[in-house]
Structure formats: C-alpha cells, structure tokens
Design an enzyme around this catalytic site. Structure first.
Site, short mmCIF file in Angstrom:
data_model
loop_
_atom_site.label_atom_id
_atom_site.label_comp_id
_atom_site.label_asym_id
_atom_site.label_seq_id
_atom_site.Cartn_x
_atom_site.Cartn_y
_atom_site.Cartn_z
N ASP A 48 0.84 -1.20 0.00
CA ASP A 48 0.00 0.00 0.00
C ASP A 48 0.88 1.25 0.00
O ASP A 48 1.74 1.41 0.87
CB ASP A 48 -0.89 -0.01 1.25
CG ASP A 48 -1.82 1.20 1.30
OD1 ASP A 48 -2.97 1.06 0.86
OD2 ASP A 48 -1.39 2.27 1.78
N TYR A 53 2.78 10.03 -0.36
CA TYR A 53 3.90 9.49 0.40
C TYR A 53 5.24 9.75 -0.30
O TYR A 53 6.30 9.58 0.31
CB TYR A 53 3.77 7.98 0.60
CG TYR A 53 2.52 7.51 1.30
CD1 TYR A 53 1.67 8.39 1.97
CD2 TYR A 53 2.18 6.16 1.29
CE1 TYR A 53 0.52 7.92 2.60
CE2 TYR A 53 1.05 5.70 1.92
CZ TYR A 53 0.21 6.58 2.56
OH TYR A 53 -0.93 6.11 3.18
N LYS A 78 -3.05 5.98 -4.03
CA LYS A 78 -4.13 6.92 -3.73
C LYS A 78 -3.95 8.27 -4.42
O LYS A 78 -2.81 8.75 -4.56
CB LYS A 78 -4.21 7.15 -2.21
CG LYS A 78 -4.23 5.86 -1.40
CD LYS A 78 -4.15 6.10 0.09
CE LYS A 78 -3.86 4.81 0.83
NZ LYS A 78 -2.45 4.40 0.78
N HIS A 111 -7.78 9.72 -1.43
CA HIS A 111 -7.07 9.65 -0.15
C HIS A 111 -7.88 10.22 1.02
O HIS A 111 -7.72 9.77 2.16
CB HIS A 111 -5.72 10.37 -0.27
CG HIS A 111 -4.68 9.85 0.67
ND1 HIS A 111 -3.33 9.91 0.40
CD2 HIS A 111 -4.77 9.24 1.87
CE1 HIS A 111 -2.65 9.38 1.38
NE2 HIS A 111 -3.50 8.96 2.30
N GLY A 201 -2.15 1.32 16.02
CA GLY A 201 -2.42 2.54 16.77
C GLY A 201 -1.25 3.49 16.80
O GLY A 201 -1.06 4.20 17.80
#
Length: 272
Positions: A48, A53, A78, A111, A201
C-alpha cells in the site's frame, strides 16, 4: 486462519490479500525500497502506497526487482486529498502510473474526502468529480478496483447516491480501541471492505496492559494481537515497519485465534 496468501473478495470479484504492507511515513528512496523488498521476501503480496507518500517510484522499483510476477503482487495507491477535479484526477493518475511503472494498479483510492488542511469541510462536488474520473480509470482496466479513504458515513453516502460503480474499499484509521463502528458498519453493509491503516495505533497499543494481557495469553506480541483482531473483525490491516524482524512478526499470526472472551475485552477498550 489468515495468512499472507489468504484473500478477501471485493464486490467485483477481485481477490485482495488479507494483510497488506503499509508504506505511510516510510521515507522515500532507499528506506522504502529496502522495506518493500524485505516485505516481499517475507511473503507479503499486498503493498500500500500513495502519491502523497512520495515513494510510489521506490515501491514500483522494489516490486520490479523482486522477480515476482506482476499479477502476484497487489498494489494500492491513492489520489492526493487536495485534488477535487476530474481532469486533475486523471492527470495525477497518469503521473502515478509513471512513478510505479507496473502497467496497472490493483486498487486506487481517493485519499480523503477533503484536503488535509480543510478537514471536515464539504467537498462533495469535488469528490463526485474525482469519482467520475475513477470510474473511467476502472472501466479502462488501469485500476482493477476503486475505492475511498477516510470517508465518513455522509461522504460515503454522497458517492453512493451518484456512483455508476460503487466504492469497493474504504481505508480508514482503525485499531483496537478505535474501531469507528458507525463508519465500519455502514461500509461493510454497503459492500465495502474496510482497511485499517495504523492498525497498531501508531504505537500506542504497544505496552497497553489490557492488550498485553491478551497477548501473554497466546504467547504473542501486542502487535500480533492487533493484526489478528482486525482480521477477526473482517477488516484488512496494513501494518508498516522498516525493521525486518517486525515486518516478519507482523504477519506471523497463523498460530492463534483470539477467543470470544478476549475479543470482548478488546472490544471494550477506548484508546483514541
């Protein structure tokens, strides 16, 4: 049991590996190339990335250099959140295709429903313009599946109300203690696979005593519990790491299933 070769099936029949390797916050250049190379060597078949990025080219190069067949690696990228225009969406996709140099993408996502600097504002018209471009990209076969990311219920509904091709995925911030139940239920009820970016997380799950207790019960790490938990919720986790040992451990979850009592313990946590 979920393994790196097990898949979910999207609404159009496309198979997507149940665990992906995320590259958010992995530095462009050698760091991304090395991390993706390590992931592929360890058996990951779902990578991904995103235009934002700035590492699409490094992802593409690692995949090309891996020796794997193109059709054996599932690639997601994305459209930048700031682009809310049909022509710009098409132009940017062409840039992405040049960066990756892989012939096609397996999954293409909007995105976010708003530019990052304008979080929460209404960009419905822009999202619908983007979605028309996505449908065109999909219909030409340059993306095998299309979807959205960070979309709340109202944003999903707006696209569904006008779509010729419904979104197949909604990728959201999702982890133990932060499971976005309304968004998750709406997406799943409307045939969208929910993907979890930051399923660990962003590190805040590590060291949590309740999650650690569950991990100790199975003799695994808190990260492995977090990834197994997502899969048992029919959510696709996208763990990321640049540490080969962690990359390996994050997918090594075949040896245990979280029982109902422990799932209830994890369900009750609120860790936003």
């Amino acid at each position: 049991m979920a393994t790196l070769t097990d898949t979910y099936t999207l609404t159009n029949g496309v198979q997507i590996p149940k665990i992906g390797f995320g590259t958010w916050q992995v530095a462009p250049g050698q760091e991304t190339y090395d991390a993706v190379t390590a992931a592929l060597k360890l058996g990951y078949r779902h990578i991904d990335t995103a235009y934002a990025y700035r590492n699409e080219a490094d992802v593409g190069r690692a995949i090309r250099d891996s020796g794997l067949k193109r059709e054996d690696v599932f690639v997601t990228t994305k459209l930048p959140a700031e682009i809310k225009d049909y022509d710009r969406a098409l132009d940017t996709f062409n840039e992405t295709m040049a960066h990756l140099d892989l012939g096609y993408v397996d999954l293409y996502l909007i995105h976010a429903p708003w530019p990052w600097g304008k979080r929460g504002e209404d960009y419905t018209e822009g999202n619908l313009a983007d979605w028309r471009a996505f449908e065109e990209i999909y219909n030409t076969g340059r993306a095998r599946a299309i979807g959205i990311s960070n979309f709340a219920v109202k944003d999903m509904q707006a696209v569904l109300d006008h779509a010729q091709v419904a979104p197949m995925v909604n990728q959201i911030h999702w982890s133990i203690g932060y499971t976005e139940p309304e968004i998750t239920k709406f997406a799943q009820d409307h045939g969208m696979l929910v993907e979890a970016y930051s399923p660990l997380g962003t590190g805040r799950l590590i060291g949590n005593k309740d999650i650690q207790a569950v991990a100790d019960h199975y003799g695994v790490s808190t990260a492995q519990v977090a990834i197994r938990y997502a899969i048992q919720k029919q959510v696709l986790p996208l763990p990321r790491s640049i540490n080969p040992d962690h990359i390996k451990a994050n997918q090594d979850i075949d040896g245990f299933t979280i029982n109902a009592e422990d799932m209830q313990t994890l369900d009750a946590l609120h860790l936003r």
